[in-house]
Design a protein around this motif. Structure first.
Motif, PDB file in Angstrom:
ATOM      1  N   ALA B  13       8.401   6.973  10.207  1.00 29.16           N
ATOM      2  CA  ALA B  13       7.607   7.605   9.149  1.00 29.16           C
ATOM      3  C   ALA B  13       7.576   6.685   7.933  1.00 29.16           C
ATOM      4  O   ALA B  13       8.500   5.901   7.701  1.00 29.16           O
ATOM      5  N   ALA B  14       6.501   6.772   7.167  1.00 26.92           N
ATOM      6  CA  ALA B  14       6.382   5.954   5.955  1.00 26.92           C
ATOM      7  C   ALA B  14       5.893   6.836   4.826  1.00 26.92           C
ATOM      8  O   ALA B  14       5.177   7.812   5.052  1.00 26.92           O
ATOM      9  N   GLN B  15       6.309   6.491   3.618  1.00 26.38           N
ATOM     10  CA  GLN B  15       5.871   7.234   2.435  1.00 26.38           C
ATOM     11  C   GLN B  15       5.490   6.258   1.359  1.00 26.38           C
ATOM     12  O   GLN B  15       6.112   5.192   1.236  1.00 26.38           O
ATOM     13  N   SER B 103       2.379  10.726   2.741  1.00 26.23           N
ATOM     14  CA  SER B 103       3.300  10.525   3.867  1.00 26.23           C
ATOM     15  C   SER B 103       2.477  10.209   5.108  1.00 26.23           C
ATOM     16  O   SER B 103       1.426  10.814   5.315  1.00 26.23           O
ATOM     17  N   PHE B 104       2.997   9.309   5.895  1.00 22.02           N
ATOM     18  CA  PHE B 104       2.285   8.886   7.098  1.00 22.02           C
ATOM     19  C   PHE B 104       3.040   9.304   8.342  1.00 22.02           C
ATOM     20  O   PHE B 104       4.252   9.082   8.458  1.00 22.02           O
ATOM     21  N   GLU B 105       2.295   9.912   9.265  1.00 22.81           N
ATOM     22  CA  GLU B 105       2.818  10.190  10.609  1.00 22.81           C
ATOM     23  C   GLU B 105       2.042   9.277  11.541  1.00 22.81           C
ATOM     24  O   GLU B 105       0.821   9.414  11.676  1.00 22.81           O
ATOM     25  N   THR B 106       2.753   8.347  12.160  1.00 24.54           N
ATOM     26  CA  THR B 106       2.062   7.308  12.932  1.00 24.54           C
ATOM     27  C   THR B 106       2.547   7.312  14.363  1.00 24.54           C
ATOM     28  O   THR B 106       3.756   7.362  14.615  1.00 24.54           O
ATOM     29  N   LYS B 107       1.601   7.281  15.286  1.00 24.62           N
ATOM     30  CA  LYS B 107       1.999   7.251  16.694  1.00 24.62           C
ATOM     31  C   LYS B 107       1.265   6.151  17.446  1.00 24.62           C
ATOM     32  O   LYS B 107       0.227   5.654  16.992  1.00 24.62           O
ATOM     33  N   ALA B 128      -2.468  10.473   7.317  1.00 22.13           N
ATOM     34  CA  ALA B 128      -1.986  10.453   5.937  1.00 22.13           C
ATOM     35  C   ALA B 128      -2.065  11.855   5.347  1.00 22.13           C
ATOM     36  O   ALA B 128      -3.143  12.460   5.300  1.00 22.13           O
ATOM     37  N   LEU B 129      -0.904  12.371   4.926  1.00 17.94           N
ATOM     38  CA  LEU B 129      -0.848  13.701   4.305  1.00 17.94           C
ATOM     39  C   LEU B 129      -0.510  13.519   2.836  1.00 17.94           C
ATOM     40  O   LEU B 129       0.350  12.706   2.489  1.00 17.94           O
ATOM     41  N   ASN B 130      -1.171  14.295   1.970  1.00 14.64           N
ATOM     42  CA  ASN B 130      -0.874  14.138   0.542  1.00 14.64           C
ATOM     43  C   ASN B 130       0.200  15.121   0.095  1.00 14.64           C
ATOM     44  O   ASN B 130       0.773  15.869   0.899  1.00 14.64           O
TER      45      ASN B 130
END
Lengths: 142, 147
Positions: B13-15, B103-107, B128-130
Motif C-alpha cells: 500500500a502507498a499513501q 491512499s493507493f490500493e495496487t494489485k 486512488a482513494l481520497n
C-alpha cells in the motif's frame, strides 16, 4: 459552460499543442516534479550504460503534454479517461506536437461526452497514441 | 521470467499527501499555465478545494508515496534495467487537490508475454482513494520487460 453543442462535431480537430525543443533542463524539472527519479532520463552516463546514446524523455512527460492539450480544449476537470500506448522514445531536441480529433459525441442532458483520438509525434515519428474521454457542460441548444 | 501465479496479488500500500509545491513544480515542468493548477485562490474560485492536480499527476503521487519499487519488482521477477513503459490508462472520478491525502490500493492485474517470452508485460492497477474514502481515480500501468 457557455458553448452550445454546435461547438463540437465529429471530425473536428482539437487545437494542437506544439512544444519547444525538448531540453535536459525540462527533463530535470520533470524528474523533480513527477517523482520519477529513474536516471535514464537525466544522467547521460547511466543512459549510455543502459545501451542508449543519450538520455530519453519520460513517457509520462509526453502523456502530460497530451493531457495539457486535452485540458486546454475541454477544461481542467473534463477528463474522464485518458489512455495512451507508448510507441516511441522522446529524444533531446525533439519538437513534440500533440494532436487530437473528435471521434464520437454522446449528448447528455447538460453535458456532452466526447471521445478524442490523441497522438504526440515528432514529425512523422509517433511517440504516443491513444484516446481521451471528456465530459463538457453545454448550454441547451436554442 | 515473471511469475504468473502473482496475478491478483496486492502490492504494498502507498499513501501520499498532495503538496502544493509538488503540484507547482509538476505544472512548471509540463507547461500547465491554467491558474487552477498553480494558485489556491484561482482554484477555489473555480470550485475546487485547493490547487487542482493535472490528469496524469495521480501516477506521480503513487511514485512519491510508494518509494523504491525495486523490492516489489524483484519479488515479481521483473528486471528493472530492462523495463519500458508500454501503456498507461487513467479513469478519473473526482478532482485531486492540494492538501488531499490519497491512499493507493495496487494489485497485479495481469502478467502476459509475447514473442515466445522475449517480451513480458506486467499490468498494475492502482486505485486512488481520497481522505473522504471516495474513489478519486484508477491508474492502469503496463510495463514491458525486454528479455
Amino acid at each position: 459552460m457557455g458553448k452550445t453543442l454546435d461547438a463540437y462535431a465529429v471530425g473536428d480537430q482539437v487545437p494542437p499543442l506544439k512544444l519547444p525543443a525538448l531540453t535536459r533542463h525540462t527533463l530535470a524539472l520533470y524528474c523533480g516534479g513527477s517523482g520519477d527519479h529513474n536516471p535514464i532520463h537525466t544522467d547521460i552516463d547511466y543512459a549510455r550504460k543502459s545501451g542508449l546514446e543519450d538520455v530519453i524523455g519520460h513517457g509520462m512527460l509526453t502523456m502530460a503534454y497530451v493531457a495539457r492539450m486535452v485540458t486546454d480544449f475541454a477544461g481542467p476537470a473534463a477528463v474522464r479517461n485518458l489512455n495512451v500506448r507508448f510507441v516511441g522514445m522522446a529524444k533531446i531536441g525533439d519538437e513534440i506536437v500533440c494532436k487530437g480529433r473528435l471521434e464520437e459525441r454522446t449528448i447528455g442532458e447538460n453535458e456532452v461526452t466526447l471521445t478524442l483520438s490523441v497522438t504526440a509525434s515528432v514529425g512523422e515519428r509517433q511517440l504516443v497514441a491513444g484516446e481521451a474521454l471528456v465530459a463538457i457542460g453545454v448550454e441547451p441548444a436554442a | 521470467m515473471m511469475d504468473k501465479t502473482k496475478i491478483g496479488f496486492m502490492l504494498p500500500a502507498a499513501q501520499a499527501r498532495v503538496e502544493a509545491g509538488q503540484l507547482k513544480l509538476f505544472s512548471k515542468a509540463t507547461g500547465q499555465t491554467d491558474p487552477v493548477y498553480l494558485n489556491s485562490e484561482a482554484a477555489q474560485a473555480a470550485g475546487y478545494r485547493d490547487i487542482l492536480a493535472p490528469p496524469t499527476f495521480v501516477t506521480c503521487l503513487y511514485m512519491l508515496g510508494r518509494g523504491d519499487p525495486a523490492p516489489a519488482y524483484k519479488a515479481l521477477g521483473v528486471r528493472m534495467e530492462r523495463v519500458l513503459h508500454a501503456e498507461q490508462r487513467f479513469e478519473l472520478h473526482e478532482p485531486i487537490c492540494a492538501g488531499d491525502d490519497i491512499s493507493f490500493e495496487t494489485k497485479v492485474a495481469d502478467i502476459f508475454s509475447k514473442k515466445d517470452g522475449a517480451l513480458e508485460f506486467l499490468v498494475q492497477e492502482s486505485k486512488a482513494l481520497n481522505q473522504f474514502g471516495r474513489h478519486a481515480a484508477t491508474a492502469l500501468q503496463t510495463i514491458v520487460v525486454r528479455n
